[in-house]
Design a protein around this motif. Structure first.
Motif, PDB file in Angstrom:
ATOM      1  N   UNK A   2       0.900  -1.056  -0.053  1.00  0.00           N
ATOM      2  CA  UNK A   2       0.054  -0.103   0.069  1.00  0.00           C
ATOM      3  C   UNK A   2       0.803   1.301   0.081  1.00  0.00           C
ATOM      4  N   UNK A   3       0.700   2.131  -1.068  1.00  0.00           N
ATOM      5  CA  UNK A   3       1.619   3.474  -1.039  1.00  0.00           C
ATOM      6  C   UNK A   3       0.534   4.259  -1.176  1.00  0.00           C
ATOM      7  N   UNK A   4       0.712   5.423  -0.337  1.00  0.00           N
ATOM      8  CA  UNK A   4      -0.171   6.579  -0.352  1.00  0.00           C
ATOM      9  C   UNK A   4       0.573   7.820  -0.019  1.00  0.00           C
ATOM     10  N   UNK A   5      -0.012   8.884  -0.044  1.00  0.00           N
ATOM     11  CA  UNK A   5       0.750  10.348   0.369  1.00  0.00           C
ATOM     12  C   UNK A   5       0.201  11.445  -0.629  1.00  0.00           C
TER      13      UNK A   5
ATOM     14  N   UNK B 153       1.066  13.504  -4.138  1.00  0.00           N
ATOM     15  CA  UNK B 153       1.487  13.383  -5.627  1.00  0.00           C
ATOM     16  C   UNK B 153       0.683  14.053  -6.734  1.00  0.00           C
ATOM     17  N   UNK B 154       0.983  13.571  -7.891  1.00  0.00           N
ATOM     18  CA  UNK B 154       0.052  14.249  -9.071  1.00  0.00           C
ATOM     19  C   UNK B 154      -0.233  12.780  -9.910  1.00  0.00           C
ATOM     20  N   UNK B 155      -0.742  13.266 -11.010  1.00  0.00           N
ATOM     21  CA  UNK B 155      -1.452  12.285 -11.948  1.00  0.00           C
ATOM     22  C   UNK B 155      -0.555  10.972 -12.128  1.00  0.00           C
ATOM     23  N   UNK B 156       0.607  11.331 -12.630  1.00  0.00           N
ATOM     24  CA  UNK B 156       1.649  10.243 -12.853  1.00  0.00           C
ATOM     25  C   UNK B 156       1.591   8.999 -11.448  1.00  0.00           C
ATOM     26  N   UNK B 157       1.653   9.646 -10.339  1.00  0.00           N
ATOM     27  CA  UNK B 157       1.624   8.813  -9.107  1.00  0.00           C
ATOM     28  C   UNK B 157       0.476   7.925  -9.119  1.00  0.00           C
ATOM     29  N   UNK B 158      -0.861   8.661  -9.312  1.00  0.00           N
ATOM     30  CA  UNK B 158      -1.929   7.733  -9.322  1.00  0.00           C
ATOM     31  C   UNK B 158      -1.987   6.990 -10.316  1.00  0.00           C
ATOM     32  N   UNK B 159      -1.807   7.094 -11.456  1.00  0.00           N
ATOM     33  CA  UNK B 159      -1.518   5.981 -12.581  1.00  0.00           C
ATOM     34  C   UNK B 159      -0.688   4.977 -11.977  1.00  0.00           C
TER      35      UNK B 159
ATOM     36  N   UNK C  75      -0.690   3.709  -9.278  1.00  0.00           N
ATOM     37  CA  UNK C  75      -1.504   3.110  -8.005  1.00  0.00           C
ATOM     38  C   UNK C  75      -1.430   3.715  -6.578  1.00  0.00           C
ATOM     39  N   UNK C  76      -0.675   5.036  -6.867  1.00  0.00           N
ATOM     40  CA  UNK C  76      -0.593   5.731  -5.381  1.00  0.00           C
ATOM     41  C   UNK C  76      -1.881   6.055  -4.988  1.00  0.00           C
ATOM     42  N   UNK C  77      -2.314   6.339  -3.777  1.00  0.00           N
ATOM     43  CA  UNK C  77      -3.169   6.851  -3.069  1.00  0.00           C
ATOM     44  C   UNK C  77      -2.830   8.173  -2.893  1.00  0.00           C
TER      45      UNK C  77
END
Length: 322
Positions: A36-39, A41-47, A49-51
């Protein structure tokens, strides 16, 4: 070692940090899809799989006086992350990507709560405020850097620092697709010039009008196109271009192709200057901030150049306007 069931807090600031964090997150998920990665970020991180509980584009600021307008958003985000690091569900690892004025204090919170800290793409302390190195040494468990001289600098202070190569060297290349560039056509008498005004809203509002003013003066000798940074509101660019009266189409998602197809580039100081250098396109580097911010920065900056290619080469290889 296996990371299943573990939680990683990842914090990136502007577009370049978002891009590098996304690659790291993708590699971590490939190793363990259950991580599980969260924190932040922007659109690239969301793509990848980062929450992203906070969007980095809302926190990216330019200069010291400009920070006042974003202070409430920054405080709200920082308070949330601090409470998470201190709470019972705190992460197993904190990964920080550049963004030093936000991330270095956050590293202090993590170190006091025994959360290991990895700084991926370390802050450019060699450029200004070198006193932060001692603070980093106390708070960071491992530093990953993208320039060889950075590793030497940190190791000299007793830090666990590793040079892993610069990811831009692998990533920066034209796609070969025409895409939106096909609509620009060709004009041998008026070569194409790319305008790269940056990724932060305040930065763009200060720099792009200057670029467009220069473009107006050169319209009979050159054509212009603007590269839209990921995550930047396109309406801002459209409004600035419309106000200028300059014909300059806005190209999104094809920056490398645009730069490679251009005779020259006007680029805001930052990661994009290295990208332009790797693509081999001649450039002029610009930076503009408020008078107060400039005076403060002048008192803190410890390098003779603002453009990364000039800093790396230790000479004025490309012109700088500020």
């Amino acid at each position: 070692e296996p990371l299943a069931g573990r939680r990683v807090m990842m914090v990136a600031g502007e577009a370049s940090g978002d891009a590098q964090a996304a690659k790291l997150a993708a590699a971590m998920h490939k190793r363990d899809p259950n991580l599980e990665i969260f924190g932040v970020g922007g659109p690239a991180m969301r793509r990848a799989g980062v929450d992203t509980r906070f969007d980095s584009t809302e926190l990216s600021i330019m200069g010291f006086t400009e920070a006042l307008g974003a202070l409430a958003r920054v405080r709200r985000c920082y308070r949330h992350l601090k409470e998470t690091l201190r709470g019972p569900g705190r992460p197993d690892l904190l990964v920080l990507i550049d963004f030093p004025d936000f991330n270095i204090p956050l590293a202090g919170v993590a170190s006091r709560t025994a959360v290991p800290v990895l700084y991926y793409v370390g802050p450019q302390v060699w450029a200004w405020r070198r006193g932060r190195i001692a603070k980093l040494a106390r708070r960071i468990d491992r530093m990953i850097v993208v320039f060889p001289f950075e590793a030497e600098l940190y190791r000299a202070r007793g830090m666990d620092a590793h040079f892993v190569g610069n990811p831009l060297a692998e990533d920066v290349r034209p796609s070969g697709r025409e895409g939106a560039l096909a609509g620009l056509g060709t004009d041998d008498e008026r070569p194409l010039v790319a305008l790269l005004p940056g990724s932060r809203r305040k930065e763009v509002t200060r720099v792009l009008p200057v670029m467009l003013e220069a473009a107006r003066a050169l319209e009979d000798r050159a054509r212009f196109a603007i590269a839209a940074a990921p995550g930047l509101d396109r309406r801002l660019l459209e409004a600035l271009v419309g106000h200028s009266g300059v014909e300059a189409p806005i190209i999104g998602g094809e920056t490398y192709d645009l730069v490679a197809a251009s005779r020259a580039v006007a680029v805001t100081s930052g990661t994009a200057t290295v990208e332009c250098a790797l693509l081999g396109t001649p450039m002029v580097v610009l930076y503009r901030m408020s008078a107060l911010s400039y005076l403060v920065a002048r008192s803190l900056i410890d390098v003779p150049h603002i453009a990364m290619p000039n800093i790396i080469l230790e000479e004025r290889a490309v012109p700088e306007l500020r």
